[in-house]
Design an enzyme around this catalytic site. Structure first.
Site, short mmCIF file in Angstrom:
data_model
loop_
_atom_site.label_atom_id
_atom_site.label_comp_id
_atom_site.label_asym_id
_atom_site.label_seq_id
_atom_site.Cartn_x
_atom_site.Cartn_y
_atom_site.Cartn_z
N ASP A 496 31.04 47.93 38.08
CA ASP A 496 31.16 46.48 38.24
C ASP A 496 29.86 45.75 37.93
O ASP A 496 29.86 44.53 37.80
CB ASP A 496 31.49 46.17 39.71
CG ASP A 496 32.98 46.08 39.95
OD1 ASP A 496 33.70 45.75 39.02
OD2 ASP A 496 33.39 46.35 41.10
C1 GLC Z 1 32.84 49.48 44.10
C2 GLC Z 1 34.12 48.90 43.58
C3 GLC Z 1 34.68 49.72 42.45
C4 GLC Z 1 33.64 49.97 41.40
C5 GLC Z 1 32.39 50.57 42.01
C6 GLC Z 1 31.27 50.70 41.00
O1 GLC Z 1 33.10 50.67 44.78
O2 GLC Z 1 35.07 48.79 44.60
O3 GLC Z 1 35.79 49.07 41.88
O4 GLC Z 1 34.18 50.81 40.43
O5 GLC Z 1 31.93 49.73 43.05
O6 GLC Z 1 30.74 49.48 40.62
C1 GLC Z 2 28.96 44.37 43.85
C2 GLC Z 2 28.68 45.80 44.20
C3 GLC Z 2 29.68 46.72 43.59
C4 GLC Z 2 31.07 46.23 43.90
C5 GLC Z 2 31.23 44.77 43.51
C6 GLC Z 2 32.60 44.29 43.92
O1 GLC Z 2 28.82 44.19 42.49
O2 GLC Z 2 27.41 46.23 43.82
O3 GLC Z 2 29.51 48.03 44.08
O4 GLC Z 2 31.98 46.99 43.19
O5 GLC Z 2 30.26 43.99 44.14
O6 GLC Z 2 32.82 42.97 43.60
#
Ligand code: GLC
Ligand code: GLC
Length: 815
Positions: A496
């Site tokens: 993300d």
């Molecule tokens: C969080 C989110 C997931 C994403 C991960 C890596 O766990 O819930 O959707 O893949 O972060 O950014």
């Molecule tokens: C932030 C976090 C990530 C998560 C995301 C969800 O970017 O670092 O882990 O998946 O929020 O919106």
């Protein structure tokens, strides 16, 4: 026991132990490094409870239908929830769960089990046993309290049970004081207090707190109960050994019952408190006297008036879990592995399936709803337990997809509508739907789900068979390729925080939703690997249902993608991560920071890319060489030391945290699975163990989070303080680590036409049995290392285990 001081805490290596026979983790001190929590409930009513009694409860939606108030950022961390005070005449008040009085206890034990938590504590010759759980089929929690006089003299004791109500919407509750402090309403009946705030207007639900015993007093006004300047650690009412029969008028509503008991030496008293949610039809909200209709509460309270009914509900909960866990059972000489496989992996999978990423001690329950990619992946670890619910979830998820194959990234569990705030453009999403559907069909053989009429963006009239959704998922990726023939990344892929099209320079702006989502240049090697894996699985599915021509064409596109990865995604010693919006590589030796990322190493190898030509092995060797630390495989190295707007949120975190190079546990099992693809059992098991909570139990003073569940991240070496876990419970690690153990290492893999057994074992594991319920038959699969490959089903040689129409089948496998 006495509360240890900070230096004593630090010298503890662990804070409890596993009790596998009872499927419990037993915490032996309230002074854990963080609140160690458990989940209550598995259908509509949910609660969370820490080892010091903190937590909150809600009905279906943690934001909109919150029953108990919880204080975020509070000190200590878990003030909130359900408060039980024991006050012996003239003595110090105490809590069976230690907080909030913090009165040192003579004995303390917290047993977190499957869907229940029990506190066993003792003070001045009084022993308390308090068990909390949500009975199957009801929308309430039971708090079953027994108090025993272990002393030699008669004791006169007061028991206070208190709840602090949240005014339903947890966000308004924390913000909108000018309104909130005027709206609270409750009704009091003997032994039951009703929370009816906003019922007079648009709500048709209420909460209640009752007890199956005669009470001696009550309070519903927090200030009266706590006293001027009072707090939960020393309520005035408890200190004064009384109640004030306060009726709230706005302000802060609570529900508090007082029971006065006299206990002869050896005598016990048992009382069951019920915290519940009731709902009435919108047009039948009031009874004949114009008061809130209370049918639900009355039925539930009557049901649990008798403690035999409470015992029966406990037994039913235990039977429910036994049934769920009976679909998969490992018998091996390795105690830690058995405990993870048979209890905690599957338990956490159920929790993540229920909660997605919404409500924990770190996810506030006020933010995001169900994630598209998260929910699809959570299903992998859950589908064998309750396949019907997995089916329903797949349809819900597919229903937020758009007609062009792209999809909303999240949806609200209560409305099941796509979340417009976050929108779409996470280009890995569509492929996770394919993965989830294939996984479900392999488990169940339910090809009919592919025919299920499923709308696009929930628009009535737009329904198309689920298969069409999968087709459009695959089609979307094929039609959104960048300059190197790799998939466009959009706002982000699995990571993300890799926001290659965002370029944010304004603080507070969302990294995910700012900037042009459909940058025409930035590409993801990770999505390419997903395509190679999941589009190939889609092609195989098409063959199963007779779409040969389409299958051939999809396979050709998979081969093309594989070539693109090997040509443009290979960096010489590992797979690259992406190309940014300028066409520059991310995760390459050409970069000054972020030279190697974990995601493409795991997923490319899982997809089989470079297995025959040697890149796969090189990539995993590089992973071990550069990314492996004591606590697992880190997400990237070297970590970004300054903000790079062309990369986005990933570079916003300090080095070694979150996506910037922590051990982001979710993708460690990908490395386990990848190692198994190239047949390296020792390396696979090594990575499995590094993040596995049961293997970290004796490092709890560093690791800090619960030793019975996975956390999202563990600080990396670059943090300067490695090994600290954060954000426990709600993580895709739950399902992937169960998959990595059960399928990649132990090798029992569901397939369309039966089970395959392809173990990849470390030296330390020679023999085991897996009992696997699959399509109505219980398979007893005994695996033994002999150096020779063989498989016999009830004595007959075979190459896989074909489907059986018997109840049990014995399988012997040698490897
Ligand atoms: C969080 C989110 C997931 C994403 C991960 C890596 O766990 O819930 O959707 O893949 O972060 O950014
Ligand atoms: C932030 C976090 C990530 C998560 C995301 C969800 O970017 O670092 O882990 O998946 O929020 O919106």
């Amino acid at each position: 026991m006495n509360a240890p001081n900070e230096s004593e805490v630090r010298s503890f290596m662990q804070y409890g132990h596993f009790d596998d026979a009872r499927k419990e983790y037993v915490i032996t001190t309230p002074n854990t490094p963080l609140p160690w929590i458990n989940y209550l409930g598995s259908e509509d009513f949910f609660g969370m409870i820490s080892n010091t009694g903190g937590g909150y409860a809600f009905y279906r939606d943690a934001k909109l239908q919150r029953l108990l108030r919880y204080r975020y950022n509070s000190v200590p961390a878990d003030v909130g929830g359900r408060f039980y005070y024991i006050k012996e005449r003239g003595k110090t008040a105490w809590n069976p769960a230690f907080l909030p009085t913090r009165t040192p206890l003579d004995a303390y034990e917290c047993r977190h089990g499957l869907g229940y938590t029990t506190f066993l504590s003792e003070k001045d010759g009084l022993a308390a046993e308090l068990t909390l759980f949500v009975p199957i089929g009801e929308t309430c929690e039971l708090h079953d309290l027994t108090l025993t006089n272990r002393g030699t003299l008669e004791k006169r004791v007061q028991i206070y049970g208190c709840m602090e109500w949240c005014l339903w919407n947890a966000v308004d509750d924390a913000q909108n004081y000018q309104r909130n402090l005027n709206i609270a309403e409750s009704e009091v009946e003997p032994s039951t207090i009703y929370h009816v705030t906003e019922y007079r207007e648009r709500r048709n639900h209420y909460a209640y707190y009752g007890v199956n015993a005669e009470t001696s007093g009550f309070d519903t006004d927090r200030n009266t109960f706590l006293g001027h300047m009072g707090d939960w650690s020393a309520p005035r009412a408890v200190a004064e050994e009384t109640s004030y029969a306060s009726h709230i008028t706005g302000w802060y509503p609570i529900a508090c019952h007082r029971l006065d008991v006299t206990l002869a030496p050896g005598e016990s008293v048992r009382a069951c408190f019920v915290l519940g949610y009731g709902e009435n039809p919108k047009d039948a909200k009031w009874d004949a006297d114009g008061r809130v209709r209370k049918d639900t509460a009355r039925r539930v309270l009557a049901k649990f008036a008798d403690s035999a009914a409470v015992d029966a509900a406990r037994a039913e909960l235990a039977a429910y879990w036994d049934r769920l866990l009976s679909s998969y059972r490992l018998v091996s000489p390795n105690e830690k592995l058995n405990r993870m496989a048979n209890i905690w992996h599957q338990y956490q999978c159920m929790v993540t399936f229920n909660m997605s990423r919404s409500a924990s001690y770190y996810e506030t329950g006020t933010g995001r709803g169900m994630g598209f990619r998260d929910s699809c992946q959570d299903l992998f670890g859950f589908v064998h337990m309750v396949p019907e619910r997995a089916r329903e979830r797949i349809i819900d998820i597919a229903s937020i997809q758009f007609a062009d194959g792209s999809t909303y990234h999240q949806y609200q569990p209560l409305t099941k509508r796509g979340n417009a705030d976050i929108g779409s453009g996470f280009n890995d999403d569509p492929l996770w739907l394919v993965a989830a559907a294939v996984c479900y069909i392999k488990e169940t053989g339910d090809f009919a789900v592919l025919e299920h009429p499923t709308p696009f963006n929930n628009k009535p009239g737009s329904e198309a068979p689920l298969l069409e959704h999968l087709r459009r998922s695959v089609g979307y990726i094929r039609s959104h390729l960048g300059p190197h023939g790799l998939p466009l990344i959009g706002r982000a892929d699995w990571n993300d925080c890799l926001n290659l099209n965002c370029f944010s320079e304004t603080s507070g702006e969302s990294f995910q939703t700012s900037g042009p989502s459909e940058g025409p240049v930035a590409e993801s090697v990770f999505i390419a690997a997903m395509y190679v894996k999941y589009a190939a699985e889609y092609a195989e599915l098409l063959e199963q249902v007779g779409y040969e021509a389409e299958s051939v064409s999809v396979r050709l596109s998979v081969q093309e993608m594989e070539r693109a990865v090997l040509k443009h995604g290979w960096d010489g010693a590992w797979f690259r991560r992406a190309y940014d919006a300028f066409g520059d590589p991310v995760g390459s030796k050409e970069c000054d920071e972020g030279r190697i990322f974990i995601e493409p190493q795991g997923f490319c190898v899982m997809a089989g890319i470079g297995v025959e030509t040697g890149e796969a092995k090189k990539a995993l060797d590089s992973t071990r060489e550069h990314l492996l630390g004591e606590y697992g495989v880190e997400l990237l190295v070297p970590c970004y030391t300054r903000y790079r707007k062309e990369l986005g949120e990933i570079s916003s975190y300090p080095p070694g945290f979150k996506e910037n190079g922590s051990v982001f546990c979710h993708n460690n099992p990908w490395i386990v699975c990848a190692e198994a693809v190239i047949g390296r059992g020792n390396e696979a098991f090594d990575v499995y163990k590094r993040i596995c909570p049961a293997y970290l139990e004796d490092k709890s003073d560093v690791h800090e989070t619960e030793p019975y569940c996975y956390s999202q991240t563990v600080t990396g070496r670059a943090s300067g303080n490695p090994g600290h876990a954060k954000n426990s419970w709600l993580t895709g690690t739950a399902s992937w680590s169960f998959v990595s153990l059960s399928q990649a290492i132990l090798g029992v893999k569901p397939d369309y036409d039966g089970l395959r057994v392809e173990p990849c074992l470390p030296d330390e594991l020679d023999e085991y049995t897996v009992e696997r319920r699959f399509r109505g038959c219980l398979y007893r699969i005994h695996v033994k290392k002999t150096g020779e490959q063989s498989l016999t089903v009830d004595g007959k040689r075979a190459d896989r285990i074909p489907l059986q129409d018997r109840e049990t089948v014995t399988v012997e496998v040698t490897v």
